[in-house]
Design an enzyme around this catalytic site. Structure first.
Site, PDB file in Angstrom:
ATOM      1  N   ASP A 128       0.097  10.797  -4.579  1.00  0.00           N
ATOM      2  CA  ASP A 128       1.255  11.424  -3.919  1.00  0.00           C
ATOM      3  C   ASP A 128       1.501  12.688  -4.748  1.00  0.00           C
ATOM      4  O   ASP A 128       0.581  13.174  -5.428  1.00  0.00           O
ATOM      5  CB  ASP A 128       2.455  10.477  -3.892  1.00  0.00           C
ATOM      6  CG  ASP A 128       3.562  10.939  -2.939  1.00  0.00           C
ATOM      7  OD1 ASP A 128       3.461  10.692  -1.728  1.00  0.00           O
ATOM      8  OD2 ASP A 128       4.536  11.593  -3.396  1.00  0.00           O
ATOM      9  N   LYS A 171       5.424   1.667  -3.031  1.00  0.00           N
ATOM     10  CA  LYS A 171       5.347   3.020  -3.615  1.00  0.00           C
ATOM     11  C   LYS A 171       5.613   2.899  -5.106  1.00  0.00           C
ATOM     12  O   LYS A 171       6.282   1.964  -5.547  1.00  0.00           O
ATOM     13  CB  LYS A 171       6.425   3.926  -2.999  1.00  0.00           C
ATOM     14  CG  LYS A 171       6.160   5.406  -3.189  1.00  0.00           C
ATOM     15  CD  LYS A 171       5.263   5.942  -2.092  1.00  0.00           C
ATOM     16  CE  LYS A 171       4.844   7.368  -2.322  1.00  0.00           C
ATOM     17  NZ  LYS A 171       4.158   7.899  -1.124  1.00  0.00           N
ATOM     18  N   LYS A 196       0.865  -1.188   0.000  1.00  0.00           N
ATOM     19  CA  LYS A 196       0.000   0.000   0.000  1.00  0.00           C
ATOM     20  C   LYS A 196       0.890   1.223   0.000  1.00  0.00           C
ATOM     21  O   LYS A 196       1.813   1.342   0.814  1.00  0.00           O
ATOM     22  CB  LYS A 196      -0.881   0.005   1.276  1.00  0.00           C
ATOM     23  CG  LYS A 196      -1.840   1.186   1.323  1.00  0.00           C
ATOM     24  CD  LYS A 196      -3.074   0.944   0.498  1.00  0.00           C
ATOM     25  CE  LYS A 196      -3.879   2.195   0.193  1.00  0.00           C
ATOM     26  NZ  LYS A 196      -3.413   2.899  -1.049  1.00  0.00           N
ATOM     27  N   THR A 228      -4.400  13.604   5.142  1.00  0.00           N
ATOM     28  CA  THR A 228      -2.966  13.714   5.466  1.00  0.00           C
ATOM     29  C   THR A 228      -2.696  15.022   6.206  1.00  0.00           C
ATOM     30  O   THR A 228      -2.030  15.045   7.249  1.00  0.00           O
ATOM     31  CB  THR A 228      -2.114  13.632   4.189  1.00  0.00           C
ATOM     32  OG1 THR A 228      -2.533  12.497   3.434  1.00  0.00           O
ATOM     33  CG2 THR A 228      -0.643  13.519   4.528  1.00  0.00           C
ATOM     34  N   ASN A 252      -2.015  19.165  -1.923  1.00  0.00           N
ATOM     35  CA  ASN A 252      -3.038  18.508  -1.107  1.00  0.00           C
ATOM     36  C   ASN A 252      -2.719  18.552   0.386  1.00  0.00           C
ATOM     37  O   ASN A 252      -3.564  18.947   1.197  1.00  0.00           O
ATOM     38  CB  ASN A 252      -3.190  17.044  -1.579  1.00  0.00           C
ATOM     39  CG  ASN A 252      -4.072  16.249  -0.659  1.00  0.00           C
ATOM     40  OD1 ASN A 252      -3.600  15.566   0.240  1.00  0.00           O
ATOM     41  ND2 ASN A 252      -5.374  16.377  -0.831  1.00  0.00           N
ATOM     42  N   GLN A 266       7.257   3.871   3.917  1.00  0.00           N
ATOM     43  CA  GLN A 266       5.848   3.461   3.945  1.00  0.00           C
ATOM     44  C   GLN A 266       5.638   2.196   4.776  1.00  0.00           C
ATOM     45  O   GLN A 266       4.591   2.051   5.422  1.00  0.00           O
ATOM     46  CB  GLN A 266       5.378   3.237   2.504  1.00  0.00           C
ATOM     47  CG  GLN A 266       3.875   3.305   2.298  1.00  0.00           C
ATOM     48  CD  GLN A 266       3.346   4.737   2.204  1.00  0.00           C
ATOM     49  OE1 GLN A 266       3.923   5.556   1.513  1.00  0.00           O
ATOM     50  NE2 GLN A 266       2.259   5.018   2.891  1.00  0.00           N
TER      51      GLN A 266
HETATM   52  P1  NDP Z   1       0.944  17.839  -4.378  1.00  0.00           P
HETATM   53  O1  NDP Z   1       1.415  17.468  -5.722  1.00  0.00           O
HETATM   54  O2  NDP Z   1      -0.507  18.029  -4.149  1.00  0.00           O
HETATM   55  O3  NDP Z   1       1.684  19.141  -3.858  1.00  0.00           O
HETATM   56  C1  NDP Z   1       3.063  19.196  -3.766  1.00  0.00           C
HETATM   57  C2  NDP Z   1       3.482  20.587  -3.337  1.00  0.00           C
HETATM   58  O4  NDP Z   1       4.873  20.577  -3.026  1.00  0.00           O
HETATM   59  C3  NDP Z   1       3.299  21.632  -4.431  1.00  0.00           C
HETATM   60  O5  NDP Z   1       3.039  22.876  -3.851  1.00  0.00           O
HETATM   61  C4  NDP Z   1       4.655  21.599  -5.124  1.00  0.00           C
HETATM   62  O6  NDP Z   1       4.974  22.814  -5.802  1.00  0.00           O
HETATM   63  C5  NDP Z   1       5.582  21.401  -3.959  1.00  0.00           C
HETATM   64  N1  NDP Z   1       6.775  20.683  -4.431  1.00  0.00           N
HETATM   65  C6  NDP Z   1       6.811  19.402  -4.898  1.00  0.00           C
HETATM   66  N2  NDP Z   1       8.054  19.068  -5.273  1.00  0.00           N
HETATM   67  C7  NDP Z   1       8.800  20.152  -5.048  1.00  0.00           C
HETATM   68  C8  NDP Z   1      10.164  20.414  -5.232  1.00  0.00           C
HETATM   69  N3  NDP Z   1      11.013  19.489  -5.722  1.00  0.00           N
HETATM   70  N4  NDP Z   1      10.607  21.650  -4.872  1.00  0.00           N
HETATM   71  C9  NDP Z   1       9.757  22.581  -4.349  1.00  0.00           C
HETATM   72  N5  NDP Z   1       8.441  22.378  -4.177  1.00  0.00           N
HETATM   73  C10 NDP Z   1       7.976  21.174  -4.500  1.00  0.00           C
HETATM   74  O7  NDP Z   1       1.511  16.668  -3.400  1.00  0.00           O
HETATM   75  P2  NDP Z   1       1.041  16.278  -1.935  1.00  0.00           P
HETATM   76  O8  NDP Z   1       0.576  17.478  -1.209  1.00  0.00           O
HETATM   77  O9  NDP Z   1       0.155  15.103  -2.055  1.00  0.00           O
HETATM   78  O10 NDP Z   1       2.404  15.756  -1.301  1.00  0.00           O
HETATM   79  C11 NDP Z   1       3.288  16.590  -0.578  1.00  0.00           C
HETATM   80  C12 NDP Z   1       4.182  15.762   0.310  1.00  0.00           C
HETATM   81  O11 NDP Z   1       3.377  14.999   1.226  1.00  0.00           O
HETATM   82  C13 NDP Z   1       5.057  14.736  -0.408  1.00  0.00           C
HETATM   83  O12 NDP Z   1       6.281  14.579   0.302  1.00  0.00           O
HETATM   84  C14 NDP Z   1       4.257  13.446  -0.275  1.00  0.00           C
HETATM   85  O13 NDP Z   1       5.077  12.311  -0.376  1.00  0.00           O
HETATM   86  C15 NDP Z   1       3.715  13.618   1.138  1.00  0.00           C
HETATM   87  N6  NDP Z   1       2.543  12.821   1.487  1.00  0.00           N
HETATM   88  C16 NDP Z   1       1.404  12.901   0.736  1.00  0.00           C
HETATM   89  C17 NDP Z   1       0.296  12.165   1.111  1.00  0.00           C
HETATM   90  C18 NDP Z   1      -0.997  12.280   0.389  1.00  0.00           C
HETATM   91  O14 NDP Z   1      -1.975  11.677   0.857  1.00  0.00           O
HETATM   92  N7  NDP Z   1      -1.095  13.011  -0.705  1.00  0.00           N
HETATM   93  C19 NDP Z   1       0.335  11.247   2.271  1.00  0.00           C
HETATM   94  C20 NDP Z   1       1.564  11.322   3.033  1.00  0.00           C
HETATM   95  C21 NDP Z   1       2.614  12.075   2.625  1.00  0.00           C
HETATM   96  P3  NDP Z   1       4.878  22.853  -7.418  1.00  0.00           P
HETATM   97  O15 NDP Z   1       3.417  22.756  -7.712  1.00  0.00           O
HETATM   98  O16 NDP Z   1       5.481  24.150  -7.787  1.00  0.00           O
HETATM   99  O17 NDP Z   1       5.660  21.674  -7.903  1.00  0.00           O
HETATM  100  O1  2IT Z   2       3.109   8.881   1.483  1.00  0.00           O
HETATM  101  C1  2IT Z   2       1.956   8.445   1.676  1.00  0.00           C
HETATM  102  O2  2IT Z   2       1.636   7.907   2.732  1.00  0.00           O
HETATM  103  C2  2IT Z   2       0.970   8.614   0.599  1.00  0.00           C
HETATM  104  N1  2IT Z   2       1.288   9.203  -0.433  1.00  0.00           N
HETATM  105  C3  2IT Z   2      -0.412   8.039   0.750  1.00  0.00           C
HETATM  106  C4  2IT Z   2      -0.438   6.590   0.422  1.00  0.00           C
HETATM  107  C5  2IT Z   2      -1.793   5.953   0.373  1.00  0.00           C
HETATM  108  O3  2IT Z   2      -1.812   4.762   0.012  1.00  0.00           O
HETATM  109  O4  2IT Z   2      -2.806   6.578   0.680  1.00  0.00           O
END
Ligand code: NDP
Ligand code: 2IT
Length: 454
Positions: free
Chosen positions: A169, A129, A93, A213, A244, A114
Site C-alpha cells: 500500500d 489491513k 487479505k 490497481t 504505484n 477491504q
Molecule cells: P505509493 O506510496 O506508491 O504512492 C502514494 C502517492 O500518494 C505518492 O505520490 C505520495 O506522495 C502521495 N501521497 C501519499 N500520502 C499523501 C498525503 N498524505 N498527502 C499528499 N500526497 C500523499 O502508494 P500507492 O500508489 O500504492 O497507493 C495510493 C493509494 O491507492 C492509497 O490510497 C492506497 O491505499 C490505494 N490503493 C493501493 C493499492 C495498491 O495495490 N498499491 C490497491 C488499492 C488501493 P509522496 O511521495 O510525496 O508522499
Molecule cells: O487497498 C488495497 O486494496 C491494497 N492496498 C492492495 C491489497 C492487496 O492485498 O493486494
C-alpha cells in the site's frame, strides 16, 4: 423511525462509542451503513443475527512495538498494526501502509473497506489491513531493510498463506515486500510463497500485479463512461499522486487514447498540457525515488511545477478535464475541488486511492450527475490480482502477462456490472456507491449467517 433505520443508527452509535476519535473509520463505516437501510428492510434476518454490529467489529486487532537501529547506530521506535477484520470469505487479505500518518483508526478504515472490496472481486479473500507510522522517505535501503525485518519479527506469528496475506500500500512496494518475505522465510524455514503478495515476478510474484490497481481503475472508469456513450479516447485526465497506482492509471489511460495532464505528490503538482512523459515519471519515481519537481526540471517543454493549490485546479485551465482519478490518499478531493472539476466539464471520477473523496465531494458529484466510482469498486483490481498471485503460488505455476491482465479486465468488468445491477435493483440506477456497498455487504453477510455465531 423504522426498525431498519433505528438498527442502522444503533450500529453507527456503537462504532462511535467503541472507536473514539477514529474519524476516518467513522467516515468509512457511516458511508457503508447509510447504504444498507434498504437491504435490512428486505432482509430482517441480518438484524436478527446482529450482522451490522458484528461486521463493524474487527475479528482481531494487533498492535506491536517495532524497534530498529538507524545507520548512525541510534535506536528508533515505531508502532506496527495488523487489523484482521473479517475472514468469512477467505484468509484476511489486504496491504501494509508505511506512512507517518498511520494510526489504528487509519488501518481500521482501510481494513473495513477491504472487506467489501474483496467480496466484490468474487475471489475467496477476507478483509484485513496493516502498517506502521514508519516513514520510508529519506531512509537508506539498509534502514528500510532493518525496519522491515523488525516489523516481520513480530508480524510473522499472525500471518500465513491460509491465515492472513499482506501486500503493499502507500510506502510499501516491491523492495519492502522483498525484505519482509526474506525475514518471514528465515523465521519459518519455509518457502511459503503465498504468505505475501506483490512479490517480484523474479521470485514468486505475479506478472501484472504492479500494474493492476491503476489499470483496473481506468478499466472501471471506461466501463462507466460507456454507459453514457463516452470513452477515454481523446479525453483530458487529471491523476493525483505519482506512486504505484497513479503511474499505472496514467499508463492505461494513455493506452486508451487519453491525455493525462497532471500528476502530484505531497510537495506539489505538475501541469503538463502535452501529456505526461510516462517513461520519465517511472524513472524518477520507481527507480530514483525522486520528487515531482525532478520530473518538471527534466521534462522541459510546457510542463509547470506548482507548489500551491491542488492538482484538481488544472480543471480550470483551457481544455478543462473530462475525467479525474484521485490516486494518492484519503480525503484529498473536497467540495471545492469538485467545483473546479464541474467548471472544467468533468464527466467521471474514479477512486484509485481508498476514500480520496470527502463525503461532501461525493454528494456534490452525485447532485451534478457526474459518474462516480468508489474506491472499493474502482481500485479492486489490485487485490484481485493479488488473489491471482495466490492462485499461481498455490499451484506452483506462473501465468503470462497477457493471461493475467485479461483475467483482471474480466474481473473489473464484472465488478462494474455487479455495482450497476445492484444499484438498479435498489431503485438508484447509476449510484455506484450504493451498488458497491450493497453487493459487497450481501456476500459477506450471507457467509456470516451460514457460518453461525462465531
Ligand atoms: P505509493 O506510496 O506508491 O504512492 C502514494 C502517492 O500518494 C505518492 O505520490 C505520495 O506522495 C502521495 N501521497 C501519499 N500520502 C499523501 C498525503 N498524505 N498527502 C499528499 N500526497 C500523499 O502508494 P500507492 O500508489 O500504492 O497507493 C495510493 C493509494 O491507492 C492509497 O490510497 C492506497 O491505499 C490505494 N490503493 C493501493 C493499492 C495498491 O495495490 N498499491 C490497491 C488499492 C488501493 P509522496 O511521495 O510525496 O508522499
Ligand atoms: O487497498 C488495497 O486494496 C491494497 N492496498 C492492495 C491489497 C492487496 O492485498 O493486494
Amino acid at each position: 423511525m423504522s426498525s431498519a433505520a433505528s438498527s442502522v443508527s444503533a450500529a453507527y452509535d456503537t462504532v462511535l462509542r467503541r472507536n473514539p476519535g477514529e474519524l476516518e473509520f467513522h467516515q468509512a463505516a457511516k458511508e457503508v451503513l447509510d447504504s444498507l437501510m434498504p437491504v435490512v428492510e428486505r432482509h430482517p434476518e441480518y438484524l436478527d443475527a446482529g450482522i451490522l454490529e458484528r461486521i463493524c467489529e474487527p475479528e482481531r486487532q494487533i498492535i506491536f512495538r517495532v524497534t530498529w537501529m538507524d545507520d548512525a547506530g541510534r535506536v528508533q521506535l515505531n508502532r506496527g498494526f495488523r487489523v484482521q477484520y473479517n475472514s468469512v470469505l477467505g484468509p484476511y487479505k489486504g496491504g501494509l501502509r508505511f506512512h507517518p500518518s498511520v494510526r489504528l483508526g487509519t488501518i481500521k478504515f482501510l481494513g473495513f473497506e477491504q472487506i467489501f472490496k474483496n467480496a466484490l472481486t468474487g475471489l475467496p479473500i477476507g478483509g484485513g489491513k496493516g502498517g506502521s507510522d514508519f516513514d520510508p522517505k529519506g531512509k537508506s535501503d539498509a534502514e528500510v531493510m532493518r525496519f522491515c525485518q523488525s516489523f516481520m519479527t513480530e508480524l510473522h506469528r499472525h500471518i500465513g498463506a491460509e491465515t492472513d496475506v499482506p501486500a503493499g500500500d502507500i510506502g510499501v512496494g516491491g523492495r519492502e515486500i522483498g525484505y519482509l518475505f526474506g525475514q518471514y522465510k528465515r523465521l519459518h524455514n519455509r518457502y511459503e510463497s503465498g504468505v505475501l503478495t506483490g512479490k517480484s515476478p523474479a521470485w514468486g510474484g505475479s506478472l501484472a500485479r504492479t500494474e493492476a490497481t491503476g489499470y483496473g481503475t481506468v478499466i472501471f472508469a471506461q466501463q462507466m463512461l460507456k454507459t453514457k456513450n463516452r470513452s477515454l479516447d481523446g479525453a483530458r485526465v487529471i491523476v493525483s499522486g505519482s506512486g504505484n497506482v497513479a503511474i499505472y492509471a496514467t499508463e492505461k489511460a494513455q493506452q486508451l487514447g487519453a491525455t493525462v495532464v497532471g500528476l502530484s505528490d505531497s510537495s506539489g503538482y505538475v501541469y503538463d498540457p502535452d501529456g505526461i512523459d510516462l517513461e520519465l515519471i517511472k524513472q524518477i519515481k520507481e527507480i530514483e525515488r525522486g520528487r515531482i519537481s525532478d520530473y518538471v526540471a527534466r521534462r522541459g517543454g510546457r510542463a509547470e511545477l506548482r507548489t500551491s493549490g491542488k492538482v484538481w485546479d488544472i480543471a480550470r485551465e483551457e481544455g478543462g478535464a473530462d475525467v479525474a482519478l484521485p490516486c494518492a490518499t484519503q480525503n484529498e478531493l473536497d467540495e471545492n475541488d469538485v467545483r473546479s472539476l464541474l467548471d472544467g466539464g468533468c464527466a467521471a471520477v474514479a477512486e484509485g486511492a481508498n476514500m480520496p473523496c470527502t463525503p461532501e465531494a461525493v454528494e456534490l458529484l452525485h447532485q451534478n450527475g457526474v459518474l462516480f466510482a468508489p474506491g472499493k469498486a474502482a481500485n479492486a483490481g489490485g487485490v484481485a490480482t493479488s488473489a491471482l498471485e495466490m492462485q499461481q503460488n498455490a499451484s506452483r505455476d506462473t501465468w503470462t502477462f497477457d493471461y493475467t491482465a485479461d483475467r483482471l479486465e474480466q474481473i473489473m468488468v464484472n465488478v462494474h456490472e455487479q455495482c450497476a445491477q445492484t444499484a438498479e435493483e435498489y431503485g438508484k440506477p447509476g449510484d455506484y456507491v450504493l451498488g458497491a456497498n450493497i453487493a459487497g455487504f450481501t456476500k459477506v453477510a450471507d457467509a456470516m449467517l451460514a457460518l453461525g455465531v462465531i
